[in-house]
Design a protein around this motif. Structure first.
Motif, PDB file in Angstrom:
ATOM      1  N   THR A 135      46.578  37.862  23.060  1.00 18.42           N
ATOM      2  CA  THR A 135      46.458  37.166  23.996  1.00 18.42           C
ATOM      3  C   THR A 135      45.996  37.674  25.740  1.00 18.42           C
ATOM      4  O   THR A 135      45.218  37.440  26.364  1.00 18.42           O
ATOM      5  CB  THR A 135      47.777  36.106  24.405  1.00 18.42           C
ATOM      6  N   CYS A 136      46.930  38.967  25.592  1.00 15.93           N
ATOM      7  CA  CYS A 136      46.661  40.018  26.795  1.00 15.93           C
ATOM      8  C   CYS A 136      45.320  40.254  26.997  1.00 15.93           C
ATOM      9  O   CYS A 136      44.587  40.244  27.995  1.00 15.93           O
ATOM     10  CB  CYS A 136      47.706  40.993  26.578  1.00 15.93           C
ATOM     11  N   LYS A 137      44.520  40.799  25.824  1.00 15.78           N
ATOM     12  CA  LYS A 137      43.317  41.302  25.859  1.00 15.78           C
ATOM     13  C   LYS A 137      42.290  40.062  26.016  1.00 15.78           C
ATOM     14  O   LYS A 137      41.313  40.408  26.851  1.00 15.78           O
ATOM     15  CB  LYS A 137      42.966  41.969  24.500  1.00 15.78           C
ATOM     16  N   VAL A 138      42.692  39.097  25.602  1.00 18.29           N
ATOM     17  CA  VAL A 138      41.652  37.895  25.957  1.00 18.29           C
ATOM     18  C   VAL A 138      41.497  37.370  27.384  1.00 18.29           C
ATOM     19  O   VAL A 138      40.582  37.382  28.152  1.00 18.29           O
ATOM     20  CB  VAL A 138      41.960  36.493  25.094  1.00 18.29           C
ATOM     21  N   ASN A 139      42.844  37.490  28.035  1.00 18.54           N
ATOM     22  CA  ASN A 139      42.994  37.192  29.506  1.00 18.54           C
ATOM     23  C   ASN A 139      42.297  38.289  30.335  1.00 18.54           C
ATOM     24  O   ASN A 139      41.870  38.119  31.306  1.00 18.54           O
ATOM     25  CB  ASN A 139      44.548  37.082  29.604  1.00 18.54           C
ATOM     26  N   GLU A 140      42.559  39.657  29.759  1.00 21.05           N
ATOM     27  CA  GLU A 140      41.892  40.590  30.695  1.00 21.05           C
ATOM     28  C   GLU A 140      40.603  40.728  30.598  1.00 21.05           C
ATOM     29  O   GLU A 140      39.848  40.830  31.719  1.00 21.05           O
ATOM     30  CB  GLU A 140      42.461  41.968  30.106  1.00 21.05           C
ATOM     31  N   LYS A 141      39.743  40.561  29.585  1.00 24.26           N
ATOM     32  CA  LYS A 141      38.374  40.239  29.426  1.00 24.26           C
ATOM     33  C   LYS A 141      37.783  39.092  29.871  1.00 24.26           C
ATOM     34  O   LYS A 141      36.719  38.969  30.795  1.00 24.26           O
ATOM     35  CB  LYS A 141      37.828  40.428  28.022  1.00 24.26           C
ATOM     36  N   GLY A 142      38.621  37.857  29.804  1.00 25.01           N
ATOM     37  CA  GLY A 142      38.009  36.551  30.240  1.00 25.01           C
ATOM     38  C   GLY A 142      38.310  36.192  31.643  1.00 25.01           C
ATOM     39  O   GLY A 142      37.531  35.352  32.158  1.00 25.01           O
ATOM     40  N   ALA A 143      39.323  36.718  32.117  1.00 30.05           N
ATOM     41  CA  ALA A 143      39.740  36.279  33.403  1.00 30.05           C
ATOM     42  C   ALA A 143      39.966  37.475  34.690  1.00 30.05           C
ATOM     43  O   ALA A 143      39.458  37.720  35.724  1.00 30.05           O
ATOM     44  CB  ALA A 143      41.068  35.514  33.513  1.00 30.05           C
ATOM     45  N   LEU A 144      40.903  38.553  34.204  1.00 32.08           N
ATOM     46  CA  LEU A 144      41.148  39.396  34.975  1.00 32.08           C
ATOM     47  C   LEU A 144      40.116  40.549  35.415  1.00 32.08           C
ATOM     48  O   LEU A 144      40.155  40.956  36.523  1.00 32.08           O
ATOM     49  CB  LEU A 144      42.649  40.181  34.235  1.00 32.08           C
ATOM     50  N   GLU A 145      39.351  40.676  34.518  1.00 27.19           N
ATOM     51  CA  GLU A 145      38.421  42.051  34.953  1.00 27.19           C
ATOM     52  C   GLU A 145      36.854  41.380  35.084  1.00 27.19           C
ATOM     53  O   GLU A 145      35.921  41.989  34.971  1.00 27.19           O
ATOM     54  CB  GLU A 145      38.387  42.889  33.677  1.00 27.19           C
ATOM     55  N   ARG A 146      36.906  39.957  35.543  1.00 23.37           N
ATOM     56  CA  ARG A 146      36.016  39.536  35.939  1.00 23.37           C
ATOM     57  C   ARG A 146      35.369  39.837  37.315  1.00 23.37           C
ATOM     58  O   ARG A 146      36.241  39.996  38.349  1.00 23.37           O
ATOM     59  CB  ARG A 146      35.750  37.952  35.922  1.00 23.37           C
ATOM     60  N   LYS A 147      34.234  39.765  37.706  1.00 21.03           N
ATOM     61  CA  LYS A 147      33.689  40.265  39.052  1.00 21.03           C
ATOM     62  C   LYS A 147      34.177  39.220  40.141  1.00 21.03           C
ATOM     63  O   LYS A 147      34.910  39.785  41.150  1.00 21.03           O
ATOM     64  CB  LYS A 147      32.263  40.297  39.180  1.00 21.03           C
ATOM     65  N   GLU A 148      34.206  38.168  39.860  1.00 21.63           N
ATOM     66  CA  GLU A 148      34.525  37.166  40.873  1.00 21.63           C
ATOM     67  C   GLU A 148      36.118  36.989  41.234  1.00 21.63           C
ATOM     68  O   GLU A 148      36.487  36.986  42.226  1.00 21.63           O
ATOM     69  CB  GLU A 148      34.154  35.640  40.382  1.00 21.63           C
ATOM     70  N   THR A 149      37.017  37.628  40.245  1.00 23.26           N
ATOM     71  CA  THR A 149      38.350  37.854  40.331  1.00 23.26           C
ATOM     72  C   THR A 149      38.697  38.943  41.284  1.00 23.26           C
ATOM     73  O   THR A 149      39.357  39.096  42.140  1.00 23.26           O
ATOM     74  CB  THR A 149      39.124  37.989  38.989  1.00 23.26           C
ATOM     75  N   ALA A 150      37.745  40.106  40.877  1.00 21.19           N
ATOM     76  CA  ALA A 150      38.026  41.185  41.926  1.00 21.19           C
ATOM     77  C   ALA A 150      37.657  41.015  43.211  1.00 21.19           C
ATOM     78  O   ALA A 150      38.525  41.627  44.107  1.00 21.19           O
ATOM     79  CB  ALA A 150      37.147  42.504  41.062  1.00 21.19           C
ATOM     80  N   GLU A 151      36.519  40.145  43.241  1.00 18.09           N
ATOM     81  CA  GLU A 151      36.172  39.854  44.816  1.00 18.09           C
ATOM     82  C   GLU A 151      37.411  38.954  45.498  1.00 18.09           C
ATOM     83  O   GLU A 151      37.578  39.183  46.605  1.00 18.09           O
ATOM     84  CB  GLU A 151      35.054  39.311  44.940  1.00 18.09           C
ATOM     85  N   ALA A 152      37.634  38.286  44.846  1.00 19.98           N
ATOM     86  CA  ALA A 152      38.607  37.418  45.399  1.00 19.98           C
ATOM     87  C   ALA A 152      40.219  38.011  45.711  1.00 19.98           C
ATOM     88  O   ALA A 152      40.441  37.884  46.795  1.00 19.98           O
ATOM     89  CB  ALA A 152      38.865  36.041  44.535  1.00 19.98           C
TER      90      ALA A 152
END
Length: 682
Positions: free
Chosen positions: A604-621
């Motif tokens: 679950t951790c890895k899915v969240n990291e690849k699918g939400a946390l490490e996304r470009k739009e998340t980093a910009e926000a």
């Protein structure tokens, strides 16, 4: 007899009074109770708190006293000399013991005991500043015959900065402190008697319970205590104290086991009759609702585990095997029950082991076994064998002849598959599971085990429903040649799971450990290929002997990393490794903080990291809002992370927290989306 008893009381009280008056008299003799001050960490972050341990070591035959010493004695006091701005919290006492002398009840410590004190360091202290801490400790040391007032000078030097290694003994010290009960008790006075009702679930074993009052004069210390049950209330009956009629709420500690206690507050109210069932309005709703919520969360969380890539292939093929049962209703039900029994018993075994480890003082959580590379290596070999079986490389025999692993019929086969599904699902902590398993760790043992059993039941629910509802089985596709192709396809997620386990093994044991694991998997694979090529011939399993030896050798040789894994500061979010000191520092700067805990074995951790946390739009926000990101990596286990998770009611990862400036943390769901993250920080 009564006269002698009274004289004994008077003599002992006089002796204690004289000892108290002598506290101001200097003494140069060797102390009968040696006192020393030990810090949990010698380096403390500015604005942070560090815990000090006042370690007391009585000579043989001597004892010290609890905060409320009972009929006689004096509690510990400390006159501190502290640097400017540093403040000391109250003394935290472990659960005491009892000592009856001449009709006087004393609350004492007869062996080594440790009292904890929290020291708060102001945020304005410059890093590198020396912080000398010293104090004069006054206490009473007694034997059965004599009491001696003693004093000791204790000192330790701290330093402001980034905390480093901590003293692991403090886990054991905190384990001896009483835990907050979280619910109020009730007490009443009648005919010179004192009756106390404490909300304790009926499932909790409190056969050796004893109430230690912190409020002086509430009860007669030397009078015997009678303990009984009234539903979810524990009833303590004894003789009222001299001040009982005039005091308001009382506080105390209920001892419920060896060095285990619950601290709580009780107010005046109606106490039910001992042995009587409580009326619905009087029952303790908190404990029942907490157990029900945790049990429901575990069942739902276990149900969702079935979609995980390491569980779904096993479940789907086992379910399709029921389609072959046709009208064999009794056979389908027996297999469903056996599958459920396997899943529930494995979850119970893992839960029981976890509770035992935590009872020893270690900060372990769910999937604790996956922090050991030997377990990861075993899973790697097991999943590889399952994947090769599903791919058609070999078949497993059963008691009734040749049969496939996931389609093996009969009670034994279904039981094995249920247990296997539960074991390989442990890396996952999905929705609902985190809070449920965290609650299980603070519930009574019986209730906690019920929650772990609920997890296994949830995992087995789909197969259980197929076994007992013929209409569901009729909706399954009819058996045919397509099942063989489907079986081959299902080997793909199992191979991917094996690949992920090899990567986790590399993270835990280094490149050498990963190479050792892959070599063992290769040897096992070649042996199974040999078996598959000669399926049906005599001495089929002989080549597995050297493969088994290779697997055992790899398990013995794989090395465990000596340090906890540290999260990398690389990546779109520019994250930093978690520490409580760094979290406190960032919050002191009024900066928003996003904190999450992960592990390499947590799907679950890895899915969240690849699918939400490490996304470009998340980093910009996050960059736009100047959000600092801290990551706690629990892959190899870390006592600080374990304690932090427990303080937030969790026993495993993932856990996602957002700290807005000046506010309490917001707990995010265990399934993240970029939209939810942007909404949270906005």
């Amino acid at each position: 007899m009564k006269q002698g008893n009274a004289m004994g009381r008077l003599g002992y009280l006089m002796m204690t009074l004289v000892a108290a008056l002598l506290f101001t008299t200097p003494t140069h003799a060797k102390n009968n109770i040696a006192a020393s001050l030990v810090p949990e960490s010698r380096v403390v972050a500015p604005g942070q708190t560090v815990t000090l341990a006042l370690v007391m070591r009585p000579e043989k035959g001597w004892h010290g006293y609890w905060k409320n010493p009972g009929d006689s004695g004096i509690e510990t006091s400390i006159a501190w000399q502290l640097p400017q701005g540093v403040t000391a919290g109250p003394i935290q006492y472990p659960v005491p013991g009892r000592l009856l002398i001449s009709g006087l009840m004393n609350y004492v410590y007869e062996g080594e005991y440790v009292q904890l004190i929290d020291m708060a360091v102001p945020s304005g202290v410059a890093p590198g500043t020396r912080l000398p801490i010293s104090g004069r400790v006054d206490y009473l040391a007694c034997t059965d015959q004599i009491c001696v007032p003693e004093s000791a000078q204790v000192a330790v030097e701290l330093e402001a900065g980034t905390p480093g290694a901590r003293n692991a003994s403090f886990d054991k010290y905190r384990q001896a402190l009483p835990k907050p009960l979280g619910s109020e008790g009730r007490f009443e006075l009648a005919g010179g008697g004192f009756r106390l009702a404490v909300p304790i679930p009926a499932s909790m074993d409190v056969s050796e319970a004893y109430f230690f009052p912190l409020t002086d004069g509430a009860l007669d210390y030397a009078a015997p205590q009678k303990v009984s049950r009234a539903g979810d209330m524990l009833i303590v009956e004894t003789k009222a104290g001299s001040a009982a009629a005039t005091i308001g709420p009382i506080e105390g500690v209920l001892k419920v086991g060896e060095d285990q206690g619950l601290v709580f507050r009780a107010v005046r109210g109606t106490v039910p009759a001992a042995g009587a069932a409580l009326a619905p309005a009087e029952q303790s709703q908190d404990s029942g609702s907490a157990i029900f919520a945790a049990l429901l969360g575990a069942v739902v969380g276990g149900l969702l585990l079935n979609i995980m890539p390491c569980v779904f292939p096993i479940l789907s093929l086992k379910a399709l095997s029921l389609a072959k049962a046709g009208g064999e209703e009794s056979a389908a039900r027996r297999e469903a029950l056996a599958y459920t029994a396997g899943a529930v018993l494995v979850c119970l075994a893992l839960g029981g082991a976890l509770l035992a480890i935590r009872a020893s003082g270690a900060a372990a959580g769910w999937a604790f076994q996956l922090q050991d590379p030997r377990v990861i290596l075993f899973l790697l070999l097991l999943v590889t064998a399952i994947a090769l079986n599903l791919a058609g490389l070999f078949e497993l025999p059963s008691l009734a002849g040749g049969s496939r692993l996931a389609e093996r019929k009969g009670f034994a086969g279904a039981f094995w598959i249920g247990g296997l599904a539960a074991f390989v699902a442990t890396p996952c902590t999905g929705p609902f599971m985190g809070a449920a398993l965290g609650a299980a760790l603070v519930l009574p043992t019986a209730a906690a085990l019920a929650v772990f059993a609920g997890l296994g039941l949830g995992l087995a629910l789909p197969f259980l429903a197929l076994g007992f509802v013929p209409a569901l089985r009729r909706r399954l596709p009819r058996p045919g040649a397509w099942m063989e192709r489907f079986r081959r396809i299902m080997s793909v997620p199992m191979f991917l799971t094996a690949l992920a386990l090899a990567w986790v093994l590399g993270r835990q044991a280094g490149v050498d450990g990963m190479a050792l694991g892959l070599a063992a998997a290769l040897i096992v694979g070649l042996a199974l290929w040999w078996v598959g090529q000669r399926q049906g011939h005599g001495r089929l399993w002989l080549p597995l002997a050297p493969a088994a030896l290779a697997a055992v050798g790899a398990l013995l040789l794989v090395q465990t990393a000596t340090e906890p894994a540290l999260a990398s500061a690389q990546g779109p979010l520019k994250s930093e490794p978690f520490s409580e000191a760094r979290l406190s520092q960032l919050r002191g700067q009024a900066r928003p903080v996003f904190l999450y805990f992960t592990a390499d074995w947590c799907v679950t951790c890895k899915v969240n990291e690849k699918g939400a946390l490490e996304r470009k739009e998340t980093a910009e926000a996050f960059a736009q809002k100047n959000v600092a990101v801290l990551v706690g990596d629990w892959t190899r286990g870390d006592a600080e992370i374990g304690r932090f998770l427990a303080s937030h009611g969790r026993s495993g990862v993932p856990l996602y927290l957002y700290y807005a400036p000046g506010q309490e943390p917001q707990v995010l769901p265990q399934i993240l989306t970029p939209g939810r993250l942007r909404e949270t920080i906005s």
